[in-house]
Design an enzyme around this catalytic site. Structure first.
Site, mmCIF file in Angstrom:
data_model
loop_
_atom_site.group_PDB
_atom_site.id
_atom_site.type_symbol
_atom_site.label_atom_id
_atom_site.label_comp_id
_atom_site.label_asym_id
_atom_site.label_seq_id
_atom_site.Cartn_x
_atom_site.Cartn_y
_atom_site.Cartn_z
ATOM 1 N N ASP A 76 -58.943 3.037 15.569
ATOM 2 C CA ASP A 76 -59.255 2.586 16.927
ATOM 3 C C ASP A 76 -58.128 1.681 17.424
ATOM 4 O OD1 ASP A 76 -60.278 1.480 19.229
ATOM 5 O OD2 ASP A 76 -62.266 1.084 18.380
ATOM 6 N N ASP A 117 -51.379 6.465 26.241
ATOM 7 C CA ASP A 117 -51.802 7.591 27.095
ATOM 8 C C ASP A 117 -53.328 7.527 27.101
ATOM 9 O OD1 ASP A 117 -51.774 9.890 28.580
ATOM 10 O OD2 ASP A 117 -51.313 11.228 26.907
ATOM 11 N N CYS A 161 -53.868 10.661 33.088
ATOM 12 C CA CYS A 161 -53.849 11.860 33.936
ATOM 13 C C CYS A 161 -54.936 11.713 35.006
ATOM 14 C CB CYS A 161 -53.994 13.150 33.126
ATOM 15 S SG CYS A 161 -55.480 13.242 32.142
HETATM 16 C C1 SAM Z 1 -55.365 11.575 27.187
HETATM 17 S S1 SAM Z 1 -55.754 11.922 25.546
HETATM 18 C C2 SAM Z 1 -54.184 11.774 24.767
HETATM 19 C C3 SAM Z 1 -53.280 12.976 24.923
HETATM 20 C C4 SAM Z 1 -52.066 12.903 24.023
HETATM 21 N N1 SAM Z 1 -51.311 11.684 24.225
HETATM 22 C C5 SAM Z 1 -51.157 14.092 24.195
HETATM 23 O O1 SAM Z 1 -50.150 13.993 24.915
HETATM 24 O O2 SAM Z 1 -51.416 15.140 23.590
HETATM 25 C C6 SAM Z 1 -56.536 10.435 25.049
HETATM 26 C C7 SAM Z 1 -56.820 10.324 23.568
HETATM 27 O O3 SAM Z 1 -57.234 8.970 23.333
HETATM 28 C C8 SAM Z 1 -58.104 8.987 22.227
HETATM 29 N N2 SAM Z 1 -58.784 7.688 22.220
HETATM 30 C C9 SAM Z 1 -59.788 7.261 23.022
HETATM 31 N N3 SAM Z 1 -60.104 5.997 22.725
HETATM 32 C C10 SAM Z 1 -59.291 5.608 21.719
HETATM 33 C C11 SAM Z 1 -59.148 4.408 20.966
HETATM 34 N N4 SAM Z 1 -59.928 3.347 21.212
HETATM 35 N N5 SAM Z 1 -58.221 4.370 19.993
HETATM 36 C C12 SAM Z 1 -57.430 5.445 19.735
HETATM 37 N N6 SAM Z 1 -57.537 6.602 20.401
HETATM 38 C C13 SAM Z 1 -58.440 6.683 21.386
HETATM 39 C C14 SAM Z 1 -58.958 10.198 22.470
HETATM 40 O O4 SAM Z 1 -59.552 10.651 21.263
HETATM 41 C C15 SAM Z 1 -57.938 11.203 23.049
HETATM 42 O O5 SAM Z 1 -57.444 12.018 22.027
#
Ligand code: SAM
Length: 442
Positions: free
Chosen positions: A303, A321, A374
């Site tokens: 996390d 992201d 996005c």
């Molecule tokens: C917009 S997507 C990322 C896309 C990626 N950067 C790509 O270019 O392929 C957001 C990601 O954030 C992750 N996510 C959400 N909350 C999170 C957290 N607290 N810590 C780490 N990852 C997290 C989700 O599982 C998801 O895979």
């Protein structure tokens, strides 16, 4: 011989999964029982019915005596899939009606088959008048829920209509050449040899738009890791991050690894890349994607709100992201129109603020953090970054100078910062937001 009802029924089940059970369209379409020969057609029906469904739902409101919410998800989906074919698809109308009526029996709505038949036939007879009523509102005419129309009008004023129209357009399939294994020109030549016309994208040197959509899994260049699928707007993250050899980089929300792969392909000799994601299944997709591309990173499930996730030490570059509403990518994911709720935006913005605050503490002095979404909603973008800047005197916003270093990037809309927003349809890309933040040395 097939009567076409099996493919209509599969599309109806997928649409019902989204609008009735809150599934993502990707999940709802993953039905192993669909005949592979029908897959593309099923997908086109489900995407189309969801893309134009908010307009068609207003037609259903005039055809049915019961209210929309009183209809079962399957019946709602049958009507959307049926009307979508009549108004937008190239299917012969009589075949569309009879196959959709037959599909009612396949999805457990046999008793409603006569009703579906009557609605579709009445639409054929009274199309103009029914659509005129649906088109009386912007939401009907552009097929969006009212809250998205309101949010876009509030944030983007006279550009909102253009965005709403772009959200219903078919997006290009954009590839990214793996510059560690090929060049953009060599990839274009390889694809041309395989019969695929491509177009370069001015500000994304590794990007190629494919003239015709195709199943990338059938492209040798994809299977052998010479390219990935990535919209040109998403290909800006790496140049804006401006990582250099020897640096430690944290990709804090990395799955499925699109930007991690781009980073590793473009910047050889990085000291370490930690690709962090909270979702173990999605983190597995980072590993798969990097393996296909012949790249390696330290993939960690954790996390990003935990200040120790991904190990100790400061990073020279951090990419956040962030999870977001996806309002910039509605053209690729029309299910967003159905799945997102207005209250999600403030919940997401709170999470985005917390992620930014925690990750900032992991940035080395002189380092750069790129905040990306996005989404095209200011609550998730400019407002998040403004609040952060107000609370963080050691942060400098450098998006403008960073974007000037990206050749061919259209100029930033003045006075809309902090950060840079690409609106869907304006430069042919998805909608995206970037803010580049540097930690002052002292
Ligand atoms: C917009 S997507 C990322 C896309 C990626 N950067 C790509 O270019 O392929 C957001 C990601 O954030 C992750 N996510 C959400 N909350 C999170 C957290 N607290 N810590 C780490 N990852 C997290 C989700 O599982 C998801 O895979």
């Amino acid at each position: 011989m097939s009567d076409g009802s099996a493919s209509r029924a599969a599309a109806v089940r997928a649409v019902a999964g989204v609008i009735g059970r809150g599934q993502s369209l990707e999940t709802a379409l993953a039905d192993p029982n669909v005949d592979p020969a029908d897959r593309a057609f099923v997908q086109a029906l489900a995407f189309g019915a969801l893309r134009f469904g908010h307009r068609l739902k207003l037609v259903v409101g005039q055809l049915a005596t019961r209210k929309w919410d009183a209809l079962t998800p399957e019946l709602q989906a049958l009507l959307l899939v049926g009307l979508y074919q009549l108004e937008y698809a190239e299917t012969a109308e009589h075949a569309a009606v009879s196959a959709t009526v037959e599909a009612a029996r396949r999805v457990g709505e046999a008793r409603a088959a006569g009703f579906v038949n009557a609605c579709l036939r009445r639409f054929q007879r009274e199309r103009e008048a029914l659509l005129a009523v649906a088109d009386a509102s912007v939401g009907g005419r552009t097929s969006h829920p009212a809250w998205i129309v309101d949010a876009l009008e509030q944030d983007w004023h006279d550009q909102a209509e253009r965005v709403l129209a772009a959200n219903n357009a078919h997006p290009p399939l954009t590839l990214r050449a793996n510059l560690a294994r090929t060049t953009t020109e060599a990839l274009a030549a390889e694809l041309a040899e395989a019969g695929h016309e491509t177009h370069a994208v001015p500000f994304a040197p590794a990007a190629l738009d494919l003239g015709r959509p195709t199943d990338v899994r059938a492209l040798q260049a994809f299977v052998e890791g010479r390219c990935s699928v990535q919209d040109a707007a998403a290909q800006l993250a790496v140049p804006l991050l401006d990582a250099r050899p020897g640096m430690r980089v944290l990709d804090a929300c990395a799955a499925p690894g699109g930007k991690t792969g781009h980073l590793l392909e473009s910047v050889p000799g990085l000291a370490e890349v930690v690709a962090l994601d909270v979702d173990p299944l999605r983190a597995g997709r980072i590993r798969d994607n990097l393996a296909r591309l012949g790249l390696a990173a330290n993939v960690v499930v954790g996390d990003a709100l935990d200040p120790t996730a991904g190990g100790p030490g400061l990073f020279d570059r951090i990419l956040l992201d962030a999870p977001c509403s996806g309002t910039g990518v509605i053209r690729r994911h029309p299910d967003i129109k159905w799945l997102r709720r207005p209250r999600d935006v403030s919940t997401l913005a709170d999470r985005q603020k917390r992620l930014l605050a925690v990750l900032w503490e992991r940035l080395a002095p002189g380092g750069r953090l790129v905040y990306a979404t996005c989404s095209i909603l200011r609550a998730e973008n400019r407002a998040v970054v403004r609040a952060f800047l107000a609370a963080t005197p050691e942060a400098a916003e450098v998006t403008e100078s960073a974007s000037l270093a990206v050749a061919g990037l259209p100029p930033l809309p003045a006075a809309r910062g902090p950060g840079l927003t690409l609106l869907p349809g304006v430069a042919g890309t998805d909608g995206f937001y970037y803010a580049c933040l540097e930690r002052r040395q002292h």
